[in-house]
Design an enzyme around this catalytic site. Structure first.
Site, mmCIF file in Angstrom:
data_model
loop_
_atom_site.group_PDB
_atom_site.id
_atom_site.type_symbol
_atom_site.label_atom_id
_atom_site.label_comp_id
_atom_site.label_asym_id
_atom_site.label_seq_id
_atom_site.Cartn_x
_atom_site.Cartn_y
_atom_site.Cartn_z
ATOM 1 N N GLU A 104 -0.855 -8.681 5.004
ATOM 2 C CA GLU A 104 -0.774 -8.773 6.477
ATOM 3 C C GLU A 104 -2.149 -8.700 7.136
ATOM 4 O O GLU A 104 -2.273 -8.911 8.334
ATOM 5 C CB GLU A 104 0.162 -7.683 7.019
ATOM 6 C CG GLU A 104 -0.432 -6.295 7.188
ATOM 7 C CD GLU A 104 -0.551 -5.502 5.885
ATOM 8 O OE1 GLU A 104 -0.334 -6.072 4.808
ATOM 9 O OE2 GLU A 104 -0.899 -4.308 5.963
ATOM 10 N N CYS A 153 0.842 -1.197 0.000
ATOM 11 C CA CYS A 153 0.000 0.000 0.000
ATOM 12 C C CYS A 153 0.880 1.250 0.000
ATOM 13 O O CYS A 153 1.556 1.508 -0.978
ATOM 14 C CB CYS A 153 -0.968 -0.060 1.186
ATOM 15 S SG CYS A 153 -2.392 1.017 0.993
ATOM 16 N N HIS A 186 -3.321 -5.782 0.992
ATOM 17 C CA HIS A 186 -2.652 -5.969 2.288
ATOM 18 C C HIS A 186 -2.577 -7.447 2.681
ATOM 19 O O HIS A 186 -3.504 -7.947 3.331
ATOM 20 C CB HIS A 186 -3.442 -5.236 3.379
ATOM 21 C CG HIS A 186 -3.331 -3.752 3.324
ATOM 22 N ND1 HIS A 186 -2.369 -3.059 4.029
ATOM 23 C CD2 HIS A 186 -4.040 -2.822 2.657
ATOM 24 C CE1 HIS A 186 -2.499 -1.763 3.798
ATOM 25 N NE2 HIS A 186 -3.511 -1.588 2.962
#
Lengths: 81, 229
Positions: free
Chosen positions: B199, B89, B197
């Site tokens: 994560e 990002c 993302h």
């Protein structure tokens, strides 16, 4: 010394922000607006005698992203500034 | 040999903790947290992550200021030595602005901030990040961005295709990105920037709509390919 840096999207790079503003102008009833492109104006106070190559370097290293943006450097005389 | 990792924090990063938790979950070791103003990275790193967020409030352009911070010189040097670098990002925006990856992330074509889970299609399967995926496989990973519209000139896009440097594409148009590009690799495949993302997709939730573990596989790929290398 006053300097103005004009940063503009390169021709051909889509400007959704400009397009939205264009639509808004039309929505307000303004006619005859053909196109709207939004850029950025950076005003700087720099040491007298700062070279054009130094200013160009600032633009290329940070102020503009030359993948999508063109820049123009305008040096203002003291009277007009 | 312990797998040594670091997470960089810029002023305005907001996914740095999530990134650290994700890395620790997969490697078993907490990454070193490095502040943007530091000039040096810890010695002997295997993996560096640049997290999401809004570094410097997106002043000037997203990622532009962070790309010039002291630590980025060290990150560029590490990348030059072949250390794996992942930018997610805002981290992707920083990698583009720093010149470690080609192109730039512009405002989403629809002008809106987009926050939802999207489907990605795996393209490259030879990098440390993507080696465990199958070409054409689909992944579900969340996005949350306003400036994710990938742009590069036609010659750059052709080179990315020819050199197999597109890691992921959006399975359908999301934000106006050229050729639906969601993630890009460096020429040597050791630097990956992606808007989604991983994560945030680390565990299978009780219901599929609440999220899955596809992101975790990306981190597992990194550990697998770098530790066994």
């Amino acid at each position: 010394m006053k300097v103005r840096i004009h940063v503009r999207l390169k021709p051909g790079v889509l400007d959704p922000q400009g397009r939205a503003v264009h639509h808004a102008l039309e929505g307000l009833g303004f006619e005859g607006v053909e196109d709207v492109r939004i850029g950025r104006l950076i005003e700087m106070d720099v040491a007298q005698g700062t070279s054009l190559s130094a200013l160009t370097n600032m633009c290329e290293k940070l102020l503009a992203n030359t993948v999508i943006e063109d820049f123009a450097i305008e040096t203002l005389s003291e009277e007009t500034a | 040999m312990a797998f040594k990792t670091a997470v960089i924090t810029f002023p305005g990063s907001n996914c740095d903790r999530d990134m650290a938790v994700a890395i620790e979950a997969v490697t078993g070791n907490a990454p070193t947290r490095v502040w943007h103003g530091d000039a040096d990275l810890p010695a002997g790193l295997d993996f560096i992550a640049l997290p999401g967020g809004f570094s410097y409030g997106d002043y000037l352009r997203a990622g532009a200021m962070a790309a010039k911070s002291p630590i980025m010189r060290a990150v560029a040097a590490a990348a030059g030595r072949g250390v794996a670098v992942l930018g997610v990002c805002n981290g992707f925006q920083v990698l583009c602005e720093s010149g470690l990856l080609p192109g730039v992330l512009m405002r989403n074509a629809g002008q809106r901030f987009l926050c939802r889970t999207v489907e990605l299609t795996v393209v490259n399967t030879s990098s440390p990040f993507t080696s465990g995926f199958a070409r054409g496989e689909t992944l579900r990973v969340p996005i949350a961005h306003h400036d994710g519209n990938y742009f590069a000139d036609a010659a750059t896009l052709e080179a990315l295709e020819a050199e197999d440097r597109i890691a992921f594409r959006y399975s359908e148009p999301v934000n106006g990105s050229q050729r639906d590009i969601a993630g890009v690799l460096s020429a040597n495949g050791r630097v990956l920037g992606m808007m989604p993302h991983p994560e945030r997709a680390m565990a299978q939730a009780a219901h599929p709509s609440l999220g899955g573990a596809d992101g975790r596989r990306l981190f597992e790929n990194v550990v697998e390919s770098l530790v066994s290398a």
